[in-house]
Design a protein around this motif. Structure first.
Motif, PDB file in Angstrom:
ATOM      1  N   ARG A 218       0.822  -1.215   0.000  1.00 57.18           N
ATOM      2  CA  ARG A 218       0.000   0.000   0.000  1.00 57.18           C
ATOM      3  C   ARG A 218       0.852   1.259   0.000  1.00 57.18           C
ATOM      4  N   ARG A 219       2.070   1.121  -0.471  1.00 53.48           N
ATOM      5  CA  ARG A 219       3.000   2.250  -0.423  1.00 53.48           C
ATOM      6  C   ARG A 219       2.608   3.358  -1.390  1.00 53.48           C
ATOM      7  N   HIS A 220       2.075   2.990  -2.550  1.00 50.46           N
ATOM      8  CA  HIS A 220       1.792   3.983  -3.580  1.00 50.46           C
ATOM      9  C   HIS A 220       0.327   4.420  -3.520  1.00 50.46           C
ATOM     10  N   PRO A 221       0.065   5.697  -3.745  1.00 51.30           N
ATOM     11  CA  PRO A 221      -1.309   6.199  -3.698  1.00 51.30           C
ATOM     12  C   PRO A 221      -2.206   5.464  -4.689  1.00 51.30           C
ATOM     13  N   ASP A 222      -3.414   5.176  -4.267  1.00 53.76           N
ATOM     14  CA  ASP A 222      -4.394   4.476  -5.090  1.00 53.76           C
ATOM     15  C   ASP A 222      -5.672   5.313  -5.091  1.00 53.76           C
ATOM     16  N   PRO A 223      -6.002   5.952  -6.198  1.00 57.96           N
ATOM     17  CA  PRO A 223      -7.192   6.813  -6.223  1.00 57.96           C
ATOM     18  C   PRO A 223      -8.468   6.081  -5.819  1.00 57.96           C
ATOM     19  N   LEU A 224      -8.625   4.829  -6.225  1.00 50.31           N
ATOM     20  CA  LEU A 224      -9.821   4.087  -5.856  1.00 50.31           C
ATOM     21  C   LEU A 224      -9.884   3.874  -4.349  1.00 50.31           C
ATOM     22  N   ALA A 225      -8.763   3.489  -3.754  1.00 49.29           N
ATOM     23  CA  ALA A 225      -8.725   3.293  -2.301  1.00 49.29           C
ATOM     24  C   ALA A 225      -8.970   4.601  -1.565  1.00 49.29           C
ATOM     25  N   GLY A 226      -8.419   5.687  -2.075  1.00 47.49           N
ATOM     26  CA  GLY A 226      -8.584   6.978  -1.425  1.00 47.49           C
ATOM     27  C   GLY A 226      -9.997   7.521  -1.492  1.00 47.49           C
ATOM     28  N   ALA A 227     -10.804   7.007  -2.421  1.00 49.08           N
ATOM     29  CA  ALA A 227     -12.172   7.510  -2.587  1.00 49.08           C
ATOM     30  C   ALA A 227     -13.174   6.831  -1.664  1.00 49.08           C
ATOM     31  N   ILE A 228     -12.777   5.745  -0.984  1.00 49.31           N
ATOM     32  CA  ILE A 228     -13.709   5.010  -0.141  1.00 49.31           C
ATOM     33  C   ILE A 228     -14.086   5.835   1.084  1.00 49.31           C
ATOM     34  N   THR A 229     -15.366   5.837   1.439  1.00 48.39           N
ATOM     35  CA  THR A 229     -15.879   6.525   2.622  1.00 48.39           C
ATOM     36  C   THR A 229     -16.790   5.567   3.388  1.00 48.39           C
ATOM     37  N   PRO A 230     -17.234   5.929   4.593  1.00 46.78           N
ATOM     38  CA  PRO A 230     -18.177   5.069   5.317  1.00 46.78           C
ATOM     39  C   PRO A 230     -19.471   4.804   4.552  1.00 46.78           C
ATOM     40  N   ASP A 231     -19.817   5.668   3.616  1.00 45.93           N
ATOM     41  CA  ASP A 231     -21.035   5.463   2.834  1.00 45.93           C
ATOM     42  C   ASP A 231     -20.930   4.297   1.862  1.00 45.93           C
ATOM     43  N   ASP A 232     -19.726   3.741   1.709  1.00 42.49           N
ATOM     44  CA  ASP A 232     -19.545   2.569   0.856  1.00 42.49           C
ATOM     45  C   ASP A 232     -19.951   1.272   1.554  1.00 42.49           C
ATOM     46  N   PHE A 233     -20.469   1.364   2.786  1.00 44.54           N
ATOM     47  CA  PHE A 233     -20.800   0.165   3.559  1.00 44.54           C
ATOM     48  C   PHE A 233     -22.216   0.264   4.112  1.00 44.54           C
ATOM     49  N   PHE A 234     -22.877  -0.876   4.181  1.00 41.45           N
ATOM     50  CA  PHE A 234     -24.257  -0.892   4.661  1.00 41.45           C
ATOM     51  C   PHE A 234     -24.549  -2.231   5.331  1.00 41.45           C
ATOM     52  N   LEU A 235     -25.555  -2.224   6.206  1.00 45.11           N
ATOM     53  CA  LEU A 235     -25.992  -3.439   6.887  1.00 45.11           C
ATOM     54  C   LEU A 235     -27.146  -4.087   6.146  1.00 45.11           C
ATOM     55  N   ALA A 236     -27.161  -5.427   6.133  1.00 45.28           N
ATOM     56  CA  ALA A 236     -28.276  -6.193   5.582  1.00 45.28           C
ATOM     57  C   ALA A 236     -28.318  -7.535   6.297  1.00 45.28           C
ATOM     58  N   CYS A 237     -29.471  -8.192   6.224  1.00 45.53           N
ATOM     59  CA  CYS A 237     -29.646  -9.468   6.910  1.00 45.53           C
ATOM     60  C   CYS A 237     -29.235 -10.661   6.069  1.00 45.53           C
ATOM     61  N   GLU A 238     -29.201 -10.514   4.763  1.00 49.19           N
ATOM     62  CA  GLU A 238     -28.852 -11.621   3.872  1.00 49.19           C
ATOM     63  C   GLU A 238     -28.158 -11.072   2.623  1.00 49.19           C
ATOM     64  N   PRO A 239     -27.344 -11.881   1.960  1.00 53.62           N
ATOM     65  CA  PRO A 239     -26.867 -13.223   2.328  1.00 53.62           C
ATOM     66  C   PRO A 239     -25.616 -13.117   3.198  1.00 53.62           C
ATOM     67  N   LEU A 240     -25.687 -13.607   4.419  1.00 56.94           N
ATOM     68  CA  LEU A 240     -24.599 -13.429   5.367  1.00 56.94           C
ATOM     69  C   LEU A 240     -23.308 -14.107   4.923  1.00 56.94           C
ATOM     70  N   GLU A 241     -23.415 -15.152   4.107  1.00 53.93           N
ATOM     71  CA  GLU A 241     -22.192 -15.830   3.670  1.00 53.93           C
ATOM     72  C   GLU A 241     -21.337 -14.944   2.764  1.00 53.93           C
ATOM     73  N   HIS A 242     -21.913 -13.857   2.242  1.00 57.68           N
ATOM     74  CA  HIS A 242     -21.170 -12.978   1.340  1.00 57.68           C
ATOM     75  C   HIS A 242     -20.785 -11.641   1.979  1.00 57.68           C
ATOM     76  N   CYS A 243     -21.150 -11.410   3.225  1.00 59.99           N
ATOM     77  CA  CYS A 243     -20.857 -10.115   3.836  1.00 59.99           C
ATOM     78  C   CYS A 243     -19.372 -10.001   4.175  1.00 59.99           C
ATOM     79  N   LEU A 244     -18.935  -8.774   4.410  1.00 58.42           N
ATOM     80  CA  LEU A 244     -17.557  -8.510   4.807  1.00 58.42           C
ATOM     81  C   LEU A 244     -17.343  -8.804   6.285  1.00 58.42           C
ATOM     82  N   ASP A 245     -18.206  -8.223   7.098  1.00 57.62           N
ATOM     83  CA  ASP A 245     -18.141  -8.395   8.549  1.00 57.62           C
ATOM     84  C   ASP A 245     -19.493  -8.859   9.056  1.00 57.62           C
ATOM     85  N   LEU A 246     -19.452  -9.597  10.153  1.00 58.55           N
ATOM     86  CA  LEU A 246     -20.670 -10.038  10.818  1.00 58.55           C
ATOM     87  C   LEU A 246     -20.949  -9.146  12.012  1.00 58.55           C
ATOM     88  N   LEU A 247     -22.221  -8.856  12.237  1.00 54.69           N
ATOM     89  CA  LEU A 247     -22.658  -8.102  13.406  1.00 54.69           C
ATOM     90  C   LEU A 247     -23.655  -8.950  14.177  1.00 54.69           C
TER      91      LEU A 247
END
Length: 253
Positions: A218-247
Protein backbone atom coordinates in the motif's frame (compact mmCIF):
# COMPACT_ATOMS: atom_id res chain seq x y z
CA UNK A 1 0.71 4.85 17.14
CA UNK A 2 1.86 3.39 13.86
CA UNK A 3 -0.94 3.15 11.30
CA UNK A 4 0.99 0.58 9.26
CA UNK A 5 0.15 -2.46 11.27
CA UNK A 6 -2.15 -5.41 10.82
CA UNK A 7 -3.28 -5.23 14.43
CA UNK A 8 -4.58 -1.67 14.54
CA UNK A 9 -5.61 0.64 11.74
CA UNK A 10 -5.81 4.03 13.40
CA UNK A 11 -5.82 6.52 10.50
CA UNK A 12 -6.67 6.47 6.77
CA UNK A 13 -3.04 7.22 5.92
CA UNK A 14 -0.50 4.96 4.28
CA UNK A 15 -2.93 3.30 1.89
CA UNK A 16 -5.13 2.04 4.71
CA UNK A 17 -8.12 4.24 3.91
CA UNK A 18 -10.48 1.41 2.80
CA UNK A 19 -9.88 -0.59 5.97
CA UNK A 20 -10.10 2.51 8.15
CA UNK A 21 -13.42 3.57 6.58
CA UNK A 22 -14.75 0.02 7.01
CA UNK A 23 -14.02 0.27 10.75
CA UNK A 24 -15.64 3.70 10.96
CA UNK A 25 -18.71 2.41 9.10
CA UNK A 26 -19.03 -0.45 11.57
CA UNK A 27 -19.14 2.00 14.48
CA UNK A 28 -21.61 4.21 12.64
CA UNK A 29 -24.00 1.36 11.86
CA UNK A 30 -23.73 -0.04 15.39
CA UNK A 31 -24.45 3.38 16.90
CA UNK A 32 -27.74 3.45 15.02
CA UNK A 33 -29.04 0.32 16.78
CA UNK A 34 -27.83 0.93 20.34
CA UNK A 35 -30.05 2.52 23.01
CA UNK A 36 -29.78 6.28 22.64
CA UNK A 37 -29.02 6.85 26.34
CA UNK A 38 -26.91 5.25 29.02
CA UNK A 39 -23.28 4.23 29.32
CA UNK A 40 -21.62 2.26 26.53
CA UNK A 41 -18.46 0.21 26.94
CA UNK A 42 -16.14 0.19 23.91
CA UNK A 43 -14.21 -3.10 24.19
CA UNK A 44 -10.91 -3.30 22.33
CA UNK A 45 -11.32 0.40 21.63
CA UNK A 46 -7.81 1.07 20.36
CA UNK A 47 -7.17 4.75 19.72
CA UNK A 48 -10.87 5.61 19.76
CA UNK A 49 -10.97 6.98 16.22
CA UNK A 50 -14.77 6.61 16.11
CA UNK A 51 -15.63 7.47 19.72
CA UNK A 52 -17.60 10.54 18.63
CA UNK A 53 -20.05 8.31 16.77
CA UNK A 54 -21.18 6.81 20.09
CA UNK A 55 -22.33 10.23 21.38
CA UNK A 56 -24.55 11.42 23.02
CA UNK A 57 -24.02 8.32 25.16
CA UNK A 58 -21.27 8.35 27.76
CA UNK A 59 -18.63 5.95 26.44
CA UNK A 60 -15.84 4.18 28.28
CA UNK A 61 -12.88 2.77 26.34
CA UNK A 62 -11.14 -0.48 27.29
CA UNK A 63 -7.97 -1.76 25.67
CA UNK A 64 -5.04 -3.87 26.78
CA UNK A 65 -2.57 -1.37 25.28
CA UNK A 66 -2.14 1.79 27.39
CA UNK A 67 -0.45 3.65 24.52
CA UNK A 68 -3.53 3.17 22.31
CA UNK A 69 -5.72 4.81 24.96
CA UNK A 70 -3.63 7.95 25.36
CA UNK A 71 -5.23 11.27 24.51
CA UNK A 72 -8.84 10.12 24.32
CA UNK A 73 -11.47 12.55 25.56
CA UNK A 74 -13.39 9.96 27.57
CA UNK A 75 -12.80 7.57 30.43
CA UNK A 76 -10.22 4.93 29.50
CA UNK A 77 -9.33 1.72 31.30
CA UNK A 78 -6.37 -0.55 30.59
CA UNK A 79 -7.70 -4.09 30.86
CA UNK A 80 -8.00 -7.43 29.13
CA UNK A 81 -11.44 -7.91 27.56
CA UNK A 82 -11.50 -11.35 29.17
CA UNK A 83 -11.33 -9.83 32.67
CA UNK A 84 -13.27 -6.55 32.63
CA UNK A 85 -12.81 -4.56 35.86
CA UNK A 86 -16.45 -3.47 36.17
CA UNK A 87 -19.36 -4.61 38.33
CA UNK A 88 -22.12 -6.77 36.91
CA UNK A 89 -24.80 -4.96 34.88
CA UNK A 90 -22.90 -1.66 34.81
CA UNK A 91 -23.43 -0.64 31.16
CA UNK A 92 -26.52 -0.07 29.05
CA UNK A 93 -24.66 -1.29 25.98
CA UNK A 94 -21.34 -2.76 24.92
CA UNK A 95 -19.64 -2.58 21.53
CA UNK A 96 -16.76 -4.77 20.37
CA UNK A 97 -15.67 -3.82 16.86
CA UNK A 98 -13.01 -6.04 15.30
CA UNK A 99 -11.69 -7.22 18.67
CA UNK A 100 -12.89 -10.69 19.77
CA UNK A 101 -10.88 -12.35 16.99
CA UNK A 102 -7.71 -11.01 18.63
CA UNK A 103 -7.87 -13.37 21.64
CA UNK A 104 -7.46 -17.17 21.59
CA UNK A 105 -10.47 -17.73 23.84
CA UNK A 106 -13.22 -15.34 22.70
CA UNK A 107 -15.81 -17.23 24.77
CA UNK A 108 -14.24 -15.64 27.85
CA UNK A 109 -14.57 -12.19 26.30
CA UNK A 110 -18.24 -12.85 25.47
CA UNK A 111 -18.91 -14.03 29.00
CA UNK A 112 -17.45 -10.81 30.39
CA UNK A 113 -19.37 -8.66 27.93
CA UNK A 114 -22.62 -10.39 28.88
CA UNK A 115 -21.83 -9.96 32.56
CA UNK A 116 -21.47 -6.16 32.40
CA UNK A 117 -24.59 -5.49 30.27
CA UNK A 118 -27.56 -4.40 32.35
CA UNK A 119 -31.03 -5.98 31.97
CA UNK A 120 -32.65 -4.65 28.82
CA UNK A 121 -29.26 -3.77 27.40
CA UNK A 122 -27.57 -4.58 24.11
CA UNK A 123 -24.14 -5.85 23.11
CA UNK A 124 -23.02 -5.36 19.50
CA UNK A 125 -20.21 -7.63 18.32
CA UNK A 126 -18.55 -6.95 14.95
CA UNK A 127 -16.00 -9.41 13.58
CA UNK A 128 -14.71 -10.37 10.11
CA UNK A 129 -16.64 -12.97 8.16
CA UNK A 130 -14.41 -16.04 7.91
CA UNK A 131 -15.91 -16.94 4.53
CA UNK A 132 -14.85 -13.71 2.83
CA UNK A 133 -11.84 -12.53 4.88
CA UNK A 134 -8.64 -13.81 3.22
CA UNK A 135 -9.06 -17.62 3.13
CA UNK A 136 -12.13 -19.44 4.54
CA UNK A 137 -10.08 -22.51 5.49
CA UNK A 138 -7.15 -20.74 7.16
CA UNK A 139 -6.59 -17.76 9.45
CA UNK A 140 -4.07 -15.72 7.48
CA UNK A 141 -3.96 -12.58 9.62
CA UNK A 142 -1.32 -13.31 12.30
CA UNK A 143 -3.07 -10.96 14.71
CA UNK A 144 -6.23 -13.10 14.58
CA UNK A 145 -6.53 -16.26 16.64
CA UNK A 146 -9.95 -17.31 15.37
CA UNK A 147 -12.45 -16.14 12.76
CA UNK A 148 -16.15 -16.91 12.48
CA UNK A 149 -18.88 -17.56 9.98
CA UNK A 150 -22.46 -16.61 10.84
CA UNK A 151 -23.37 -19.93 12.45
CA UNK A 152 -20.20 -19.99 14.54
CA UNK A 153 -20.75 -16.43 15.78
CA UNK A 154 -24.33 -17.24 16.74
CA UNK A 155 -23.16 -20.35 18.59
CA UNK A 156 -20.62 -18.24 20.48
CA UNK A 157 -23.14 -15.59 21.53
CA UNK A 158 -26.39 -17.50 22.03
CA UNK A 159 -25.54 -19.28 25.33
CA UNK A 160 -24.71 -15.96 26.98
CA UNK A 161 -27.61 -13.75 25.87
CA UNK A 162 -31.39 -13.97 25.75
CA UNK A 163 -31.59 -13.03 22.08
CA UNK A 164 -29.11 -12.84 19.19
CA UNK A 165 -29.79 -11.25 15.80
CA UNK A 166 -27.21 -11.46 13.04
CA UNK A 167 -26.60 -8.91 10.32
CA UNK A 168 -23.85 -8.37 7.80
CA UNK A 169 -21.79 -5.37 6.77
CA UNK A 170 -21.59 -5.25 2.98
CA UNK A 171 -19.52 -3.05 0.68
CA UNK A 172 -20.10 -1.11 -2.51
CA UNK A 173 -19.02 -2.34 -5.93
CA UNK A 174 -15.93 -0.15 -5.85
CA UNK A 175 -14.92 -1.51 -2.46
CA UNK A 176 -15.48 -5.01 -3.83
CA UNK A 177 -13.01 -4.26 -6.61
CA UNK A 178 -10.37 -3.39 -4.01
CA UNK A 179 -11.08 -6.65 -2.18
CA UNK A 180 -10.73 -8.64 -5.40
CA UNK A 181 -7.38 -7.06 -6.20
CA UNK A 182 -6.03 -7.69 -2.70
CA UNK A 183 -7.25 -11.29 -2.75
CA UNK A 184 -5.51 -11.89 -6.09
CA UNK A 185 -2.24 -10.64 -4.58
CA UNK A 186 -2.74 -12.83 -1.52
CA UNK A 187 -3.50 -15.91 -3.63
CA UNK A 188 -0.34 -15.34 -5.65
CA UNK A 189 1.71 -15.04 -2.46
CA UNK A 190 0.23 -18.14 -0.81
CA UNK A 191 0.74 -20.17 -3.99
CA UNK A 192 4.48 -19.92 -3.29
CA UNK A 193 3.93 -21.97 -0.11
CA UNK A 194 1.75 -24.91 -1.20
CA UNK A 195 2.75 -27.02 1.83
CA UNK A 196 1.66 -24.24 4.21
CA UNK A 197 5.02 -24.20 5.94
CA UNK A 198 4.09 -20.68 7.08
CA UNK A 199 2.21 -22.36 9.93
CA UNK A 200 5.58 -23.32 11.44
CA UNK A 201 6.76 -19.70 11.67
CA UNK A 202 6.33 -18.16 15.17
CA UNK A 203 3.37 -15.80 15.43
CA UNK A 204 5.44 -12.74 16.26
CA UNK A 205 7.67 -13.29 13.24
CA UNK A 206 4.58 -13.64 11.04
CA UNK A 207 3.23 -10.39 12.43
CA UNK A 208 6.41 -8.51 11.50
CA UNK A 209 6.40 -9.99 8.00
CA UNK A 210 2.69 -9.25 7.61
CA UNK A 211 3.15 -5.60 8.57
CA UNK A 212 6.00 -5.22 6.10
CA UNK A 213 3.92 -6.82 3.36
CA UNK A 214 1.00 -4.48 4.03
CA UNK A 215 3.22 -1.41 4.06
CA UNK A 216 4.86 -2.43 0.79
CA UNK A 217 1.60 -3.33 -0.94
CA UNK A 218 0.00 0.00 0.00
CA UNK A 219 3.00 2.25 -0.42
CA UNK A 220 1.79 3.98 -3.58
CA UNK A 221 -1.31 6.20 -3.70
CA UNK A 222 -4.39 4.48 -5.09
CA UNK A 223 -7.19 6.81 -6.22
CA UNK A 224 -9.82 4.09 -5.86
CA UNK A 225 -8.72 3.29 -2.30
CA UNK A 226 -8.58 6.98 -1.43
CA UNK A 227 -12.17 7.51 -2.59
CA UNK A 228 -13.71 5.01 -0.14
CA UNK A 229 -15.88 6.53 2.62
CA UNK A 230 -18.18 5.07 5.32
CA UNK A 231 -21.04 5.46 2.83
CA UNK A 232 -19.54 2.57 0.86
CA UNK A 233 -20.80 0.17 3.56
CA UNK A 234 -24.26 -0.89 4.66
CA UNK A 235 -25.99 -3.44 6.89
CA UNK A 236 -28.28 -6.19 5.58
CA UNK A 237 -29.65 -9.47 6.91
CA UNK A 238 -28.85 -11.62 3.87
CA UNK A 239 -26.87 -13.22 2.33
CA UNK A 240 -24.60 -13.43 5.37
CA UNK A 241 -22.19 -15.83 3.67
CA UNK A 242 -21.17 -12.98 1.34
CA UNK A 243 -20.86 -10.11 3.84
CA UNK A 244 -17.56 -8.51 4.81
CA UNK A 245 -18.14 -8.39 8.55
CA UNK A 246 -20.67 -10.04 10.82
CA UNK A 247 -22.66 -8.10 13.41
CA UNK A 248 -24.26 -9.94 16.32
CA UNK A 249 -26.86 -7.83 18.12
CA UNK A 250 -27.13 -9.53 21.52
CA UNK A 251 -29.88 -8.63 23.98
CA UNK A 252 -30.28 -9.16 27.71
CA UNK A 253 -33.88 -9.64 28.83
Amino acid sequence: MNARTGERVTTPEGGFNPTFQRHVAAYARVAEILPRVGRVLDVGAGTGHSAALLAPRESVAVDIDPVALEGQHRQTVVADMRALPFPDASFTSVVAVQSIEHVPDPERALAEIARVVEPGGVAAIVTPNRLTFARPDEVIDPYHYIEFDAAQLRDLCAPRFDGVELRGLFGSDRYGEIVRRERARLDALLARDPLRLRRLVPRRARQVLYDRMLARARRHPDPLAGAITPDDFFLACEPLEHCLDLLAVCRVA
